[in-house]
Write an enzyme that holds these catalytic residues in place. Sequence first.
Site, short mmCIF file in Angstrom:
data_model
loop_
_atom_site.label_atom_id
_atom_site.label_comp_id
_atom_site.label_asym_id
_atom_site.label_seq_id
_atom_site.Cartn_x
_atom_site.Cartn_y
_atom_site.Cartn_z
N ARG A 82 31.01 -18.00 6.27
CA ARG A 82 30.46 -17.78 7.61
C ARG A 82 29.73 -16.44 7.67
O ARG A 82 28.69 -16.32 8.33
CB ARG A 82 31.56 -17.87 8.66
CG ARG A 82 31.02 -17.86 10.10
CD ARG A 82 32.08 -18.19 11.12
NE ARG A 82 33.16 -17.21 11.12
CZ ARG A 82 34.30 -17.36 11.79
NH1 ARG A 82 34.52 -18.45 12.51
NH2 ARG A 82 35.23 -16.43 11.75
N LYS A 184 28.78 -14.80 13.94
CA LYS A 184 29.73 -13.77 14.38
C LYS A 184 29.06 -12.40 14.37
O LYS A 184 29.34 -11.55 13.52
CB LYS A 184 30.97 -13.81 13.48
CG LYS A 184 32.21 -13.39 14.22
CD LYS A 184 33.46 -13.91 13.56
CE LYS A 184 34.69 -13.23 14.11
NZ LYS A 184 34.85 -13.33 15.56
N GLU A 220 33.06 -22.25 25.11
CA GLU A 220 34.23 -21.56 24.54
C GLU A 220 34.54 -20.34 25.39
O GLU A 220 33.92 -20.14 26.45
CB GLU A 220 33.98 -21.20 23.08
CG GLU A 220 32.82 -20.26 22.82
CD GLU A 220 32.75 -19.82 21.34
OE1 GLU A 220 33.80 -19.62 20.72
OE2 GLU A 220 31.63 -19.65 20.84
N1 PLP Z 1 34.96 -18.06 19.13
C1 PLP Z 1 34.69 -16.75 19.21
C2 PLP Z 1 33.67 -16.31 20.18
C3 PLP Z 1 35.38 -15.84 18.39
O1 PLP Z 1 35.15 -14.54 18.46
C4 PLP Z 1 36.37 -16.32 17.50
C5 PLP Z 1 37.07 -15.40 16.62
O2 PLP Z 1 36.84 -15.28 15.46
C6 PLP Z 1 36.61 -17.70 17.45
C7 PLP Z 1 35.89 -18.53 18.28
C8 PLP Z 1 37.61 -18.24 16.52
O3 PLP Z 1 37.14 -18.29 15.21
P1 PLP Z 1 38.13 -18.24 13.99
O4 PLP Z 1 39.09 -19.36 14.19
O5 PLP Z 1 37.28 -18.47 12.81
O6 PLP Z 1 38.79 -16.93 14.02
C1 COI Z 2 39.09 -13.17 15.80
O1 COI Z 2 39.82 -14.02 16.29
O2 COI Z 2 39.18 -12.82 14.60
C2 COI Z 2 38.05 -12.52 16.56
O3 COI Z 2 37.19 -11.91 15.99
C3 COI Z 2 38.08 -12.62 18.02
C4 COI Z 2 38.08 -11.31 18.70
C5 COI Z 2 38.10 -11.60 20.17
C6 COI Z 2 39.20 -10.43 18.31
#
Ligand code: PLP
Ligand code: COI
Length: 344
Positions: A82, A184, A220
């Site tokens: 990612r 991200k 989201e």
């Molecule tokens: N959506 C957003 C906006 C986020 O910042 C995060 C955090 O990483 C997620 C979703 C969840 O992603 P992940 O499960 O890869 O941590």
């Molecule tokens: C994560 O879950 O790793 C994120 O980056 C989300 C953030 C709101 C801490």
Amino acid sequence: MAKKDLDWGNLGFTYIRTDKRYVSNFRDGKWDDGVITDDATIVMSEDAGVLHYAQECFEGLKAYTTADGRIVTFRPDQNAKRMVSTAKRLEMPPFPEERFIEAVEQTVRANADWVPPHGSGATLYVRPVMFATGDVIGVKPADEYQFRIFVTPVGPYFKGGAKPIVIKVSDFDRAAPHGTGNIKAGLNYAMSLHAIVTAHEEGFAENLYLDAATRTYVEETGGANLLFVDKDGKLIVPKSHSDSILPSITRRSIVDVARDYLHLTVEERYVRMDEVENFVEMGLCGTAAVISPVGRINDHGKEISFASGMEKMGPVTQKLYDALTGMQMGDIEAPEGWIHEITL
Ligand code: PLP
Ligand code: COI
């Protein structure tokens, strides 16, 4: 090895400076070999690209201690991938995937004493970050960058741990249609800061963002993807018409766990805001959020209360939570390749 003397059971989601971090710099068209360093500070030019045009991105994953004392991380290969797609979208030089995984290993290993004990309720949050250090004044990508990984021990993202939270439907947008919502990039979070401060002042834990183009579909929250359970026990996860949802690794893992391990029916589809009141359970999922239950949504004064209530997570959410965290912490066998052990 002596674990640090922290009150592991009472950590919040805050930064605690640990001993070591990994740093690699991109100069003259290539990434250098990278080092583990004690230096938690960064010195750079006043003209660095990150400071002016927000050329920055990051990742988030966790390290866990298993019951038999091993240290493991969860699907770091997915974070590596990612970050490559994020970097490409931001015209940054991708940090090679295999080097990303090695850098995670080195950083976690160097901070092994900071990995919370099994069963403590805390985990080690691993934060890779990449930013433009090179000078730019016209709007263009820089030619120098830094990739860094630091770690910090954390407790639950939301106060109250696994207690259901109350969120609001935001009037702000998190991401433009076909913009950067699916990567991200720090700029997405800058967009959300005023909205989250406003929501907190109003007593809500998070914002639920709708699709920016039509404000009809749920997308989201500021830091997590959404999960819903309908009255037949089916898991529903929202898709985006405009590709503005971050592809959460936790959500994709939960979908697999739900289908293949719990044998639930799963629907990945567009979800209209006006059908949310028909669901019986709701959760937020992500690395930081894990699975955080939502008890109620405030939609411009209209209260949508889920049948699961405000005391504990709903039964399907609980099953998903137990299966996911059981796999992450090594108590339940995870699908091939999900658990990446850090050898000491
Ligand atoms: N959506 C957003 C906006 C986020 O910042 C995060 C955090 O990483 C997620 C979703 C969840 O992603 P992940 O499960 O890869 O941590
Ligand atoms: C994560 O879950 O790793 C994120 O980056 C989300 C953030 C709101 C801490």
